[in-house]
Design a protein around this motif. Sequence first.
Motif, PDB file in Angstrom:
ATOM      1  N   GLU A   1      -4.242 -13.968   1.500  1.00 38.30           N
ATOM      2  CA  GLU A   1      -3.032 -13.676   2.468  1.00 38.30           C
ATOM      3  C   GLU A   1      -2.272 -14.782   2.448  1.00 38.30           C
ATOM      4  OE1 GLU A   1      -4.072 -11.884   5.784  1.00 38.30           O
ATOM      5  OE2 GLU A   1      -5.812 -10.620   4.922  1.00 38.30           O
ATOM      6  N   LEU A   2      -0.772 -14.258   2.481  1.00 38.67           N
ATOM      7  CA  LEU A   2       0.132 -15.385   2.871  1.00 38.67           C
ATOM      8  C   LEU A   2       1.067 -15.292   3.934  1.00 38.67           C
ATOM      9  CD1 LEU A   2       1.736 -14.817  -0.908  1.00 38.67           C
ATOM     10  CD2 LEU A   2       0.159 -16.693  -0.073  1.00 38.67           C
ATOM     11  N   ASP A   3       0.797 -14.470   5.105  1.00 29.84           N
ATOM     12  CA  ASP A   3       1.657 -14.348   6.092  1.00 29.84           C
ATOM     13  C   ASP A   3       1.639 -15.564   7.017  1.00 29.84           C
ATOM     14  OD1 ASP A   3      -1.181 -13.855   6.711  1.00 29.84           O
ATOM     15  OD2 ASP A   3      -0.754 -12.763   8.659  1.00 29.84           O
ATOM     16  N   LYS A   4       0.508 -16.617   6.891  1.00 28.76           N
ATOM     17  CA  LYS A   4       0.492 -17.562   7.852  1.00 28.76           C
ATOM     18  C   LYS A   4       0.957 -19.133   7.080  1.00 28.76           C
ATOM     19  CE  LYS A   4      -2.983 -15.717  10.886  1.00 28.76           C
ATOM     20  NZ  LYS A   4      -2.961 -14.491  10.254  1.00 28.76           N
ATOM     21  N   GLY A   5       1.535 -18.788   5.856  1.00 31.64           N
ATOM     22  CA  GLY A   5       1.621 -20.247   5.097  1.00 31.64           C
ATOM     23  C   GLY A   5       2.940 -19.954   4.260  1.00 31.64           C
ATOM     24  N   PRO A   6       3.366 -21.083   3.477  1.00 32.33           N
ATOM     25  CA  PRO A   6       4.246 -20.865   2.458  1.00 32.33           C
ATOM     26  C   PRO A   6       3.942 -20.242   1.379  1.00 32.33           C
ATOM     27  CG  PRO A   6       3.316 -23.134   2.430  1.00 32.33           C
ATOM     28  CD  PRO A   6       2.628 -22.443   3.511  1.00 32.33           C
ATOM     29  N   PHE A   7       5.131 -19.685   0.953  1.00 35.80           N
ATOM     30  CA  PHE A   7       4.695 -18.909  -0.547  1.00 35.80           C
ATOM     31  C   PHE A   7       5.807 -19.268  -1.579  1.00 35.80           C
ATOM     32  CE2 PHE A   7       7.681 -15.451  -0.656  1.00 35.80           C
ATOM     33  CZ  PHE A   7       8.010 -15.425   0.574  1.00 35.80           C
TER      34      PHE A   7
ATOM     35  N   CYS B   1       0.811  -1.117  -0.035  1.00 39.44           N
ATOM     36  CA  CYS B   1       0.083  -0.010   0.064  1.00 39.44           C
ATOM     37  C   CYS B   1       0.895   1.329   0.006  1.00 39.44           C
ATOM     38  CB  CYS B   1      -0.896  -0.168   1.309  1.00 39.44           C
ATOM     39  SG  CYS B   1      -0.030  -0.005   2.770  1.00 39.44           S
ATOM     40  N   ARG B   2       2.071   1.236   0.118  1.00 43.71           N
ATOM     41  CA  ARG B   2       3.103   2.372  -0.065  1.00 43.71           C
ATOM     42  C   ARG B   2       2.953   3.097   1.241  1.00 43.71           C
ATOM     43  NH1 ARG B   2       6.633   0.359  -1.935  1.00 43.71           N
ATOM     44  NH2 ARG B   2       7.745   2.077  -2.049  1.00 43.71           N
ATOM     45  N   LYS B   3       2.314   2.571   2.255  1.00 46.63           N
ATOM     46  CA  LYS B   3       2.071   3.723   3.689  1.00 46.63           C
ATOM     47  C   LYS B   3       2.985   2.868   4.637  1.00 46.63           C
ATOM     48  CE  LYS B   3      -2.506   4.745   2.428  1.00 46.63           C
ATOM     49  NZ  LYS B   3      -4.163   4.834   2.878  1.00 46.63           N
ATOM     50  N   PRO B   4       3.243   4.015   5.718  1.00 48.75           N
ATOM     51  CA  PRO B   4       4.167   3.409   6.854  1.00 48.75           C
ATOM     52  C   PRO B   4       3.678   2.222   7.495  1.00 48.75           C
ATOM     53  CG  PRO B   4       3.866   5.902   6.892  1.00 48.75           C
ATOM     54  CD  PRO B   4       2.934   5.372   5.707  1.00 48.75           C
ATOM     55  N   ILE B   5       4.396   1.468   8.207  1.00 48.49           N
ATOM     56  CA  ILE B   5       4.057   0.349   8.745  1.00 48.49           C
ATOM     57  C   ILE B   5       4.323   0.494  10.321  1.00 48.49           C
ATOM     58  CG2 ILE B   5       4.374  -2.281   9.389  1.00 48.49           C
ATOM     59  CD1 ILE B   5       5.477  -2.462   6.440  1.00 48.49           C
ATOM     60  N   ALA B   6       3.190   0.433  11.066  1.00 49.87           N
ATOM     61  CA  ALA B   6       3.406   0.765  12.734  1.00 49.87           C
ATOM     62  C   ALA B   6       2.978  -0.610  13.209  1.00 49.87           C
ATOM     63  CB  ALA B   6       2.677   1.873  13.152  1.00 49.87           C
ATOM     64  N   GLY B   7       3.697  -1.205  14.130  1.00 50.19           N
ATOM     65  CA  GLY B   7       3.343  -2.546  14.994  1.00 50.19           C
ATOM     66  C   GLY B   7       3.743  -3.572  14.278  1.00 50.19           C
ATOM     67  N   LYS B   8       3.129  -4.672  13.959  1.00 46.14           N
ATOM     68  CA  LYS B   8       3.536  -5.752  13.222  1.00 46.14           C
ATOM     69  C   LYS B   8       4.119  -5.820  11.909  1.00 46.14           C
ATOM     70  CE  LYS B   8       2.372 -10.756  12.287  1.00 46.14           C
ATOM     71  NZ  LYS B   8       1.183 -11.813  12.290  1.00 46.14           N
ATOM     72  N   VAL B   9       5.402  -6.065  11.656  1.00 51.37           N
ATOM     73  CA  VAL B   9       5.695  -5.784  10.315  1.00 51.37           C
ATOM     74  C   VAL B   9       6.164  -7.148   9.582  1.00 51.37           C
ATOM     75  CG1 VAL B   9       8.140  -5.355  11.119  1.00 51.37           C
ATOM     76  CG2 VAL B   9       7.666  -4.701   8.967  1.00 51.37           C
ATOM     77  N   LEU B  10       5.933  -7.475   8.554  1.00 58.88           N
ATOM     78  CA  LEU B  10       6.223  -8.681   7.618  1.00 58.88           C
ATOM     79  C   LEU B  10       7.538  -8.544   6.668  1.00 58.88           C
ATOM     80  CD1 LEU B  10       3.774 -11.490   6.550  1.00 58.88           C
ATOM     81  CD2 LEU B  10       5.706 -10.634   5.131  1.00 58.88           C
ATOM     82  N   THR B  11       8.320  -9.094   6.572  1.00 57.19           N
ATOM     83  CA  THR B  11       9.456  -8.908   5.572  1.00 57.19           C
ATOM     84  C   THR B  11       9.636 -10.155   4.799  1.00 57.19           C
ATOM     85  OG1 THR B  11      10.832  -7.648   7.364  1.00 57.19           O
ATOM     86  CG2 THR B  11      11.781  -8.556   5.494  1.00 57.19           C
ATOM     87  N   ALA B  12       9.380 -10.006   3.482  1.00 57.56           N
ATOM     88  CA  ALA B  12       9.446 -11.120   2.438  1.00 57.56           C
ATOM     89  C   ALA B  12      10.096 -10.579   0.926  1.00 57.56           C
ATOM     90  CB  ALA B  12       8.188 -11.510   2.424  1.00 57.56           C
TER      91      ALA B  12
END
Length: 324
Positions: free
Chosen positions: A123-129, A94-105
């Motif tokens: 959404e891919l945050d809880k499984g393999p991609f 979304c090109r907006k700042p991330i506050a709190g939980k951040v995901l790096t991939a």
Amino acid sequence: VLALDTTASPLSAMSSTPVPVPKPLLPSPPPTEAAWQLDELLADLGNTQSKLAAAGQGAGVPTESSLDNMLDSLTRDLQELGITTAPAGICAGCRKPIAGKVLTALGKTWHSEHFTCAHCGKELDKGPFFEQGGRAFCEEDYHQAFSPRCAYCAAPIREKVVTALDQTWHPEHFFCAHCGKVFGDEGFLERNGKPYCHQDFVAMFAPKCQGCERPVLDNYLSALEGVWHTECFVCTECLTGFTGGSFFELEGRPYCELHFHQRQGTICHGCGRPVSGRCITAAGRRYHPEHFVCAYCLGRLHKGTFRERDDKMYCQPCHDKLFV
């Protein structure tokens, strides 16, 4: 919620000189605790903002711009209290700042709800991609789009792959085109673009011996418009091999000289040997000229001057002497 202490210290009753009363100091919460509270609040607001953006705006629900304003206002208020806030990164989605939980991939940072499959949006945050061309895909869409296809069933090959005949196959689908047997260590043989086990290939496509009609696999002879096992190329009559290297052909079959002439009726009735070259035919039999003799005196006979008696030939004088 930060509570401010506004209670002033009482004036001393015993003092005649006014004593200035210091203004109370605002209590400073531990930076770590304040930052933690901010992160939690920003994360909750961020999640709410993302869900609203996905579901659409509803009546009476704060809009995305109002949530942004709330976040900006909260950040300013905390900065006025001496708490410095900094985003954990910029979301690549979304090109907006991330506050709190951040995901790096994929070498980038994301809101967890914005790290989704490039094809189906899951959404891919809880499984393999799976990554392809710098984009993330769920497992199903990745295999459907990029995995090799099985030449037999046309389905994506997700694990082990067999490459043969310029195609890819599931290991369990690479089998003999005739009997369906999966190939083992013996490998396969190809015919017209199809794989065959060794047994079926030999039975179906190997040339057949003209003698025994079994497949010819190694040493063979080519003769009489066909192939032969070396041990099968023998005289059709006596089964003797052709040691001299020559044979006689009759009706597509090989014969030694003797049995060829026997079949042809060209055996000398006198000596029992084949007649080649000049011969004499008498009484339906063939003779070498030197073997056409009187059975009694052994003198050479001449055609038209002999007599036959009991399957034997005689000259005229001997015939008269013996039988007249």
